[in-house]
Design an enzyme around this catalytic site. Structure first.
Site, PDB file in Angstrom:
ATOM      1  N   LYS A  34      55.649  34.533  53.207  1.00  0.00           N
ATOM      2  CA  LYS A  34      56.743  34.168  52.318  1.00  0.00           C
ATOM      3  C   LYS A  34      56.458  34.721  50.930  1.00  0.00           C
ATOM      4  O   LYS A  34      55.318  34.658  50.441  1.00  0.00           O
ATOM      5  CB  LYS A  34      56.886  32.643  52.286  1.00  0.00           C
ATOM      6  N   SER A  94      61.331  22.940  54.122  1.00  0.00           N
ATOM      7  CA  SER A  94      61.583  24.380  54.071  1.00  0.00           C
ATOM      8  C   SER A  94      60.852  25.194  55.127  1.00  0.00           C
ATOM      9  O   SER A  94      61.093  26.390  55.244  1.00  0.00           O
ATOM     10  CB  SER A  94      61.234  24.931  52.684  1.00  0.00           C
ATOM     11  N   SER A 151      63.995  26.784  52.812  1.00  0.00           N
ATOM     12  CA  SER A 151      64.006  28.011  52.037  1.00  0.00           C
ATOM     13  C   SER A 151      63.205  29.150  52.669  1.00  0.00           C
ATOM     14  O   SER A 151      63.330  30.309  52.262  1.00  0.00           O
ATOM     15  CB  SER A 151      63.418  27.732  50.639  1.00  0.00           C
TER      16      SER A 151
END
Length: 486
Positions: free
Chosen positions: A79, A178, A154
């Site tokens: 990420k 997330s 997210s």
């Protein structure tokens, strides 16, 4: 997408015993990314040259009789809020578009030391604020199962990367769900470990008392090995628990005979019928496997959303104050310093980040601190107490991971509250610090994946994995039962 992706554990074993070359593995995954990521947009940056160089190093180590580690040759996606030395780390924000950290996050170091090969940095909602990966300066990520739909957020880029078979493993951060919510929407395994079990050093902070790093994987075993690799004490993180790395793999074959599985009778409503049906099927599967299903109550569960959306924005307001045009990232020129601060933050942050900064700043302001932030922290304590009482009766709890299957792109953009409600079932465990994970458990409406969430007490991550492995085996043995409402 391959119907049967190679597991990270098998891939690493093949590389370590010499039956497969790491360079060939990397080329295969890079070819998949090149072929389809233009459609999915899982990556902000693909590390083609670096990945091939690292693969050659791994093969050289093996030729010299050295063991590169438990993730030897495994392509991994990170990420884009995990710091990577000399490699852009943008948090999918204009304000950090050109920032290259001077150091690696602890998890990045541990993964590299275990033989992993980084193939790219994945897209996310800007500064991890969102539930759909549509709040990104790099454009939205699409769900690999249906590109008209969101992958969740997210960490949507990381979830999509595994779901599209761009990498066997990826890593994200979980502040309010997330990791678990996008794992559910993309049909992969996603884990938020116990708070403090994994170092946050090098994770660009959103909510410091809530954030935790965890893996996405195709299988529970792969997720276990990935989490074992990155866990363990880090003296550089003051919130890191002083304990050895988690031991999860040994729990996977234990079964659930005699395990107490809690059904929350006052769980907030809102899950769609197809999701509820798969949750009931999970309870049935565990009962058949020898577990005892026990009813528990968590009255404060429904307060999680409101407490979170005061605490998390308050922490974000503080953490994001550093992005001011002086110390990090972009700067918008202006006649004086105060004007430059305003212009930089106005140009650099997206609408959702600005919304949460304003909410958090208001909650922390003089005259309102006690009424909002202080009261939310008291509610957080009530939630923790209620979960502790439930765990006195049950070893694990089962809930939906997401209220629905993946929704269409743009469906909730005009209604922030509707988007926030996506995290109803995941937020409480961030407030308590307890572990949680989502595992794919069949399909629901439109044939899209449904995830079931397993929750456990702090530092009982192994029992959570024990339960997950049992549900995974059930799905492998009952593929004919995994379709509903399609």
């Amino acid at each position: 997408m391959s119907d049967q992706p190679t597991t990270a554990v098998d891939l690493a074993e093949n590389v370590r015993n010499g039956s497969t070359k790491a360079v060939d593995v990397v080329d295969e995954y890079l070819a998949r990314i090149d072929e389809r990521d233009g459609e999915i947009n899982a990556f902000n940056l693909v590390l083609t040259d670096q990945a091939r160089e690292r693969a050659a190093e791994i093969d050289e180590m093996i030729s010299l009789g050295r063991d590169p580690g438990p993730l030897a040759g495994v392509p991994v996606a990170l990420k884009d809020n995990l710091c990577t030395r000399g490699i852009p780390t943008t948090c999918s924000s204009k304000i950090l578009a050109d920032w290259k950290p001077p150091y690696d996050a602890t998890v990045v170091t541990r993964l590299r030391d275990a033989g992993a090969i980084f193939v790219g940095k994945t897209n996310l909602d800007e500064f991890a604020m969102g539930s759909s990966t549509e709040n990104s300066a790099f454009g939205p990520t699409k769900n690999p199962h249906d590109t008209t739909r969101v992958p969740g957020g997210s960490s949507g880029g990381s979830a999509a990367a595994v779901a599209a078979n761009f990498a066997p493993l990826s890593f994200g951060s979980d502040t309010g769900g997330s990791i678990r919510q996008p794992a559910a929407l993309c049909g992969v395994v996603g884990v938020k470990p116990t708070y403090g079990a994994v170092s946050r050093l090098g994770l660009v902070a959103f909510g410091s008392s809530l954030d935790q790093i965890g893996p996405f994987a195709h299988t529970v075993r792969d997720a276990a090995v990935a989490l074992e690799t990155i866990s363990g004490h880090d003296p550089g993180d003051s919130t890191s628990i002083q304990q050895s790395p988690l031991n999860l793999s040994q729990a996977l074959d234990l079964g659930v005979v005699g395990l107490r599985v809690g059904r929350i009778t006052d769980l907030p409503k809102g899950a769609s019928p197809d999701v509820e049906e798969r949750l009931e099927a999970a309870f049935d599967a565990l009962r058949e496997a020898g577990a005892e299903i026990i009813d528990v109550e968590i009255p404060a569960f429904s307060y999680g959303l409101t407490a979170y959306y005061l605490i998390a924005p308050a922490e974000a307001s503080s953490n994001l104050a550093r992005f001011d045009g002086v110390r990090f990232g972009m700067r918008t020129p202006a006649p004086d310093t105060n004007s430059m601060y305003t212009a930089t933050r106005t140009d650099g942050f997206g609408a959702e980040v600005k919304r949460r900064i304003m909410l958090g700043t208001y909650a922390l302001s003089a005259g309102y601190y006690d009424a909002y932030y202080g009261r939310a922290q008291k509610v957080r304590r009530l939630i923790a107490n209620d979960f502790a009482a439930a765990y006195a009766k049950a070893d694990v709890l089962l809930t939906p991971a997401s209220p629905t299957v993946a929704f269409e792109l743009g469906d909730k953009n005009s209604d922030p509250l509707a988007m926030y409600l996506c995290d109803t079932y995941t937020i409480p465990s961030n407030l308590t610090g307890d572990p949680g994970m989502s595992i794919p458990f069949g399909t629901g409406e439109h044939g899209l994946p449904v995830g079931v969430q397993i929750l456990a007490p702090a530092l009982k991550d192994d029992v959570m994995f024990q339960t997950a492995a049992t549900l995974e085996r059930h799905m492998q043995n009952h593929q004919d039962q995994n379709v509903s409402g399609s």
